[in-house]
Scaffold this motif. Structure first.
Motif, mmCIF file in Angstrom:
data_model
loop_
_atom_site.group_PDB
_atom_site.id
_atom_site.type_symbol
_atom_site.label_atom_id
_atom_site.label_comp_id
_atom_site.label_asym_id
_atom_site.label_seq_id
_atom_site.Cartn_x
_atom_site.Cartn_y
_atom_site.Cartn_z
ATOM 1 N N GLY A 125 0.836 -1.321 -0.021
ATOM 2 C CA GLY A 125 -0.153 -0.131 -0.207
ATOM 3 C C GLY A 125 0.776 1.094 0.044
ATOM 4 O O GLY A 125 0.521 2.228 -0.901
ATOM 5 N N SER A 126 1.976 1.291 0.873
ATOM 6 C CA SER A 126 2.721 2.268 0.765
ATOM 7 C C SER A 126 3.440 2.559 -0.484
ATOM 8 O O SER A 126 3.544 3.706 -0.852
ATOM 9 N N PHE A 127 4.134 1.761 -0.977
ATOM 10 C CA PHE A 127 4.937 1.811 -2.467
ATOM 11 C C PHE A 127 3.633 2.294 -3.354
ATOM 12 O O PHE A 127 4.207 3.043 -4.377
ATOM 13 N N TRP A 175 9.372 17.286 -10.412
ATOM 14 C CA TRP A 175 8.791 17.181 -8.700
ATOM 15 C C TRP A 175 8.280 15.787 -8.830
ATOM 16 O O TRP A 175 8.455 14.943 -7.646
ATOM 17 N N SER A 176 7.589 15.253 -9.648
ATOM 18 C CA SER A 176 7.084 13.869 -9.920
ATOM 19 C C SER A 176 8.247 12.724 -9.569
ATOM 20 O O SER A 176 8.038 11.969 -8.691
ATOM 21 N N ILE A 177 9.270 12.963 -10.386
ATOM 22 C CA ILE A 177 10.254 11.939 -10.330
ATOM 23 C C ILE A 177 10.753 12.030 -8.770
ATOM 24 O O ILE A 177 11.387 11.048 -8.222
ATOM 25 N N ALA A 178 11.179 13.327 -8.355
ATOM 26 C CA ALA A 178 11.747 13.472 -7.135
ATOM 27 C C ALA A 178 10.970 12.799 -5.990
ATOM 28 O O ALA A 178 11.501 12.318 -5.128
ATOM 29 N N PHE A 179 9.757 12.913 -6.136
ATOM 30 C CA PHE A 179 8.757 12.579 -5.251
ATOM 31 C C PHE A 179 8.701 11.206 -5.241
ATOM 32 O O PHE A 179 8.680 10.477 -4.183
ATOM 33 N N LEU A 180 8.827 10.302 -6.227
ATOM 34 C CA LEU A 180 8.996 8.961 -6.202
ATOM 35 C C LEU A 180 10.173 8.641 -5.843
ATOM 36 O O LEU A 180 9.879 7.314 -5.093
ATOM 37 N N MET A 181 11.342 9.161 -6.254
ATOM 38 C CA MET A 181 12.557 8.557 -5.534
ATOM 39 C C MET A 181 12.535 8.785 -4.367
ATOM 40 O O MET A 181 12.986 7.529 -3.502
ATOM 41 N N PHE A 182 12.468 9.678 -3.737
ATOM 42 C CA PHE A 182 12.432 10.013 -2.071
ATOM 43 C C PHE A 182 11.221 9.392 -1.393
ATOM 44 O O PHE A 182 11.488 8.924 -0.364
ATOM 45 N N GLY A 183 10.185 9.242 -1.992
ATOM 46 C CA GLY A 183 8.963 8.387 -1.400
ATOM 47 C C GLY A 183 9.418 7.003 -1.243
ATOM 48 O O GLY A 183 8.890 6.280 -0.193
ATOM 49 N N LEU A 184 9.985 6.299 -2.214
ATOM 50 C CA LEU A 184 10.248 4.931 -2.428
ATOM 51 C C LEU A 184 11.383 4.589 -1.148
ATOM 52 O O LEU A 184 11.417 3.638 -0.511
ATOM 53 N N LEU A 185 12.358 5.577 -1.055
ATOM 54 C CA LEU A 185 13.349 5.339 -0.002
ATOM 55 C C LEU A 185 12.718 5.535 1.230
ATOM 56 O O LEU A 185 13.164 4.748 2.099
ATOM 57 N N ALA A 186 11.973 6.369 1.534
ATOM 58 C CA ALA A 186 11.503 6.638 2.710
ATOM 59 C C ALA A 186 10.712 5.396 3.328
ATOM 60 O O ALA A 186 10.663 5.118 4.480
ATOM 61 N N VAL A 187 9.844 4.819 2.297
ATOM 62 C CA VAL A 187 9.010 3.759 2.514
ATOM 63 C C VAL A 187 9.843 2.585 3.089
ATOM 64 O O VAL A 187 9.755 1.634 4.054
ATOM 65 N N ALA A 188 10.990 2.408 2.210
ATOM 66 C CA ALA A 188 11.862 1.331 2.456
ATOM 67 C C ALA A 188 12.474 1.452 3.828
ATOM 68 O O ALA A 188 12.776 0.136 4.617
ATOM 69 N N ARG A 189 12.641 2.498 4.361
ATOM 70 C CA ARG A 189 13.508 2.830 5.437
ATOM 71 C C ARG A 189 12.436 2.810 6.544
ATOM 72 O O ARG A 189 12.850 2.207 7.838
#
Length: 453
Positions: free
Chosen positions: A190-192, A216-230
């Motif tokens: 769900g988070s991803f 901004w879309s790509i930046a949000f995707l990259m940092f969002g995926l890293l945040a979820v993984a963390r």
């Protein structure tokens, strides 16, 4: 592309900021796909992955020459970025596989010197080609050269007498004992999924807010995926190998230290690569052919920086200096050279400006050769993925800076203020390493890496 920038701007009727987005179209997809590229470099035969990638980006380069519209040009540049995103993850996976730690800075410098040699040769052949046959011809010829490499590559790496590539697939086969389930947890999925959906919605605002929405879309995707993984517990990521791998590397402090270094040095380097030819023609009023060929001088200095930075690090290591400390010292010295960029805007003499840019390029290349060696020690098990993620974030910020530099040029008529950023930004990276790397007999970052593995 940078060497024919003025021709492209004239044909498609765009200002410097618009040309910045032509440059960024490559950089954005290059950033986005470095993460899957790093993952595949770790798990597939890196020799075959590399050959396939070079073939694809050579074809994409040729397609750029047949762009009928600005939209097509942006699309083909984006395809080029996707294919070329495999370069650094594959290359650094190979050098990490065949070289010991104390030799990796020099090995990376030798490898990267190939790119620098290409950057030296390109200004000598592209401006004459573009001047006499049009800018599109240059892309066809350079693209065709890539296929020569594809043909030669298997004859070099398929001979492996020492078995260096025998452990190309370091991951153990998943069993019921080391995986709690066969898929991600519901919370992880769900988070991803939410991050992906929100990034698509941000991108959908592009018709109203322009290409900035894509960034901004790509930046949000990259940092969002890293945040979820963390934030999601590792136990909920173990059902998928890519998620577990990502979850482990984002828990390493050294990884986040290198995120700062990657973002800072990539902004400076890619500005030089992409805007130098325009600087010579517009700020210094140099003729097209002379200015294009003059671009070879800073890249020749960069080639020397690759080799010199790697050699000096190895020299210090062989005199008893710990390899990571040796790299940090070389990077500190490199920052002195990069800082000379502050004087570019104050010089109106072409020869002096070229000399300053050559010293800046020398320092930046020496910095990067040692930065790459740091990347290889964050987690040897996941070298390709680490390099891919760091390269993605570094190129993301480089892509965002290219149109900004163009806008400053449009508004002020020069790049003087941009060089202040170029000269000072890499200092943030080495400061992050000094503060956060861990310099004891076994630093905290090293302990984290061992625990994660």
């Amino acid at each position: 592309m940078s060497l024919v920038g003025e021709d492209v701007r004239a044909e498609f009727r765009i200002d410097h900021e618009g040309f910045g987005w032509v440059l960024a179209a490559f950089q954005l997809t290059y950033a986005l796909f470095q993460v899957p590229a790093g993952y595949l470099a770790d798990r597939w035969d890196v020799r075959k992955v590399y050959a396939f990638a070079v073939g694809c980006w050579s074809l994409a380069a040729i397609l750029v020459a047949f762009s009928p519209t600005l939209s097509a040009l942006l699309a083909f540049r984006a395809l080029l970025g996707i294919a070329e995103s495999f370069n650094w993850p594959c290359a650094l996976k190979i050098t990490a596989t065949v070289l010991p730690p104390e030799s990796r800075s020099l090995g990376n410098g030798i490898f990267n010197s190939g790119a620098a040699i290409g950057a030296v040769v390109t200004p000598l052949i592209v401006p004459p080609l573009a001047n006499y046959f049009g800018w599109r011809t240059a892309f066809v010829i350079v693209g065709l050269l890539g296929f020569v490499w594809v043909v030669l590559w298997p004859f070099v790496v398929n001979r492996d007498p020492h078995g260096a590539f025998g452990e190309t697939h370091p991951e153990p086969v998943a069993t019921n004992q080391n995986l709690s389930n066969s898929g991600l947890s519901l919370r992880a999925v769900g988070s991803f999924g939410l991050i992906g959906l929100l990034s698509i919605l941000i991108a959908a605002t592009a018709p109203r807010f322009g290409l900035n929405s894509i960034w901004w879309s790509i930046a949000f995707l990259m940092f969002g995926l890293l945040a979820v993984a963390r934030l999601v517990p590792l136990s909920e990521l173990k059902g998928r190998d890519w998620a577990r791998s990502m979850g482990e590397i984002v828990r390493l402090r050294r990884f986040w230290v290198l995120v700062i270094m990657a973002c800072s040095v990539n902004v400076s380097w890619h500005f030089l690569v992409n805007w130098m030819a325009t600087l010579f023609k517009t700020d210094l009023s140099m003729p097209y052919l002379i200015g294009g060929m003059a671009s070879a001088i800073p890249f020749l200095a960069a080639d020397l920086g690759n080799l010199g930075g790697g050699w000096f690090s190895r020299f210090l290591s062989r005199r008893g200096e710990r390899s990571d400390r040796a790299r940090a010292k070389v990077i500190l010295v490199s920052c002195l050279f990069i800082g000379l960029a502050l004087f570019v805007g104050r010089s109106s003499h072409p020869a002096l400006t070229i000399l300053i840019l050559a010293l800046v390029a020398f320092g930046t290349a020496a910095y990067m050769a040692n930065y790459f060696a740091f990347c290889q020690e964050v987690s040897p098990r996941y070298t390709g993925l680490v390099v891919g993620v760091l390269g993605a974030l570094g190129n993301l910020f480089a892509a965002g800076f290219l149109p900004i530099a163009g806008r400053i040029k449009d508004q002020t008529g020069s790049f003087s203020s941009v060089f202040v950023v170029v000269g000072l930004l890499p200092l943030l990276g080495i400061l992050a390493v000094i503060i956060g790397w861990g310099w004891g007999p076994q630093g905290e970052g090293e302990a984290d890496s061992i625990q994660a593995n």
